[in-house]
Design an enzyme around this catalytic site. Structure first.
Site, PDB file in Angstrom:
ATOM      1  N   SER A 206     112.218  45.705  93.663  1.00 50.67           N
ATOM      2  CA  SER A 206     112.611  46.103  92.306  1.00 50.67           C
ATOM      3  C   SER A 206     112.473  47.618  92.213  1.00 50.67           C
ATOM      4  O   SER A 206     111.357  48.142  92.122  1.00 50.67           O
ATOM      5  CB  SER A 206     111.720  45.424  91.265  1.00 50.67           C
ATOM      6  OG  SER A 206     111.913  44.041  91.275  1.00 50.67           O
TER       7      SER A 206
ATOM      8  N   LYS B 189     117.370  43.499  86.718  1.00 46.16           N
ATOM      9  CA  LYS B 189     115.928  43.291  86.891  1.00 46.16           C
ATOM     10  C   LYS B 189     115.133  44.164  85.930  1.00 46.16           C
ATOM     11  O   LYS B 189     114.116  43.729  85.365  1.00 46.16           O
ATOM     12  CB  LYS B 189     115.514  43.595  88.336  1.00 46.16           C
ATOM     13  CG  LYS B 189     114.002  43.463  88.596  1.00 46.16           C
ATOM     14  CD  LYS B 189     113.472  42.074  88.285  1.00 46.16           C
ATOM     15  CE  LYS B 189     111.945  41.996  88.349  1.00 46.16           C
ATOM     16  NZ  LYS B 189     111.415  42.087  89.709  1.00 46.16           N
TER      17      LYS B 189
ATOM     18  N   LYS C 182     105.552  50.449  86.855  1.00 47.32           N
ATOM     19  CA  LYS C 182     106.637  51.072  87.623  1.00 47.32           C
ATOM     20  C   LYS C 182     107.997  50.643  87.098  1.00 47.32           C
ATOM     21  O   LYS C 182     108.902  51.459  86.915  1.00 47.32           O
ATOM     22  CB  LYS C 182     106.475  50.713  89.106  1.00 47.32           C
ATOM     23  CG  LYS C 182     107.563  51.220  90.029  1.00 47.32           C
ATOM     24  CD  LYS C 182     108.613  50.152  90.355  1.00 47.32           C
ATOM     25  CE  LYS C 182     108.026  48.976  91.076  1.00 47.32           C
ATOM     26  NZ  LYS C 182     109.084  47.980  91.435  1.00 47.32           N
TER      27      LYS C 182
END
Length: 298
Positions: A98, A173, A241
């Site tokens: 990701s 995502k 993140k």
């Protein structure tokens, strides 16, 4: 690919990567992995262990990456002994990490310039979904590349969607992580509210599962919050993140994301408390601390 054995290079045998790679092995495919001191013994026994990502790429028809962040993918892919240097024409590179959608588009261009195919295919479902081969897989890339990758995706996941061209999987995502974060925050606030008001949060959760507030987060992470079991399935540090990717891209697009920004600050509060390596359901500890409930420890 059909039912034939595929030579797969798999780079990134972490919490998620290990069960994903195991499903590929169990289906009869061969696996090559790069040497690392942390390489699990179970894979040393069944996989071809090679010195570098470049060597892995040289031996593979498909290379799968499952790494923590954009710089990790960049290093493994573009480094001196990286995957790109070892690719043979026609190899399919699948990045299931990701990472940044913008960086992903650049990686795709370089892989395709080498005569190879690219898919970005980040996943959702956590360690539970990885072990159960029930991951949601969001895919960016060409239709032809998606058709090649689909039989492998079907060994690791159930809800598999070709979203669009390269980078679209990563964009999807990021959107997923925004929704999950907001849901975790809502569940954490609701269960903390119940606890401080004197109600049993476990029974409140059970009642809410039967109504419109029901969600996968309430089901799984709500139970974690009740049980105080925050061993990482998906670490706070990694969710931070992902939300940073969302907020950075949104700033570039002049798009406000107020809810995402607030949730990111709560994750930062968890990190300040030394909890960055806990499961993201531990966001509840930040709400509790703000409410003067520091005695509710993990």
């Amino acid at each position: 690919m059909g039912e034939s054995v595929v030579k797969i290079g798999f780079i990134g045998l972490g919490i998620m990567g290990r069960p994903m790679a195991r499903h590929l092995l169990d289906a009869g495919h061969s696996l090559a992995v790069p040497e690392r001191g942390s390489l699990p013994a179970e894979f040393r026994a069944v996989a071809q262990v090679l010195p570098t990502p470049r060597a892995v790429a040289e031996q593979s028809e498909v290379v799968i990456l499952m790494l923590p962040d954009t710089p990790d993918v960049e290093g493994v892919l573009l480094g001196a002994d990286g995957v790109l240097a070892g690719l043979r024409k026609g190899t399919l590179v699948i990045d299931m990490s990701s990472i940044s959608p913008t960086a992903t588009q650049g990686f795709a261009r370089q892989v395709e310039a080498a005569g190879c195919e690219w898919l970005d295919a980040p996943v959702s479902g956590g360690e539970v979904g990885a072990k159960a081969a029930s991951l949601t897989i969001m895919v960016g890339g060409s239709e032809a590349a998606f058709a090649r990758g689909l039989p492998l995706f079907q060994l690791m996941g159930k809800n598999i969607t070709h979203v669009g061209e390269a980078g679209a999987g990563q964009t999807c995502k990021v959107a997923n992580q925004m929704i999950v974060a907001a849901n975790i925050q809502a569940v954490a606030e609701a269960l903390t509210f119940a606890r401080k008001a004197g109600a049993d949060p476990g029974r409140v959760r059970q009642a809410l599962l039967g109504g419109f507030a029901a969600s996968r987060v309430l089901e799984v992470h709500g139970q974690r919050m009740v049980d105080r079991t925050f061993q990482p399935g998906f670490r706070i540090r990694l969710h931070q993140k992902d939300l940073k990717l969302a907020l950075t891209a949104a700033q570039e697009m002049a798009l406000p994301l107020p809810g995402t920004a607030v949730t990111q600050q709560l994750f930062s509060a968890c990190a300040a408390q030394g909890n960055a390596e806990l499961d993201h359901s531990a966001l509840v500890t930040a709400i509790e601390a703000l409410g003067g409930m520091e005695s509710e420890k993990t």
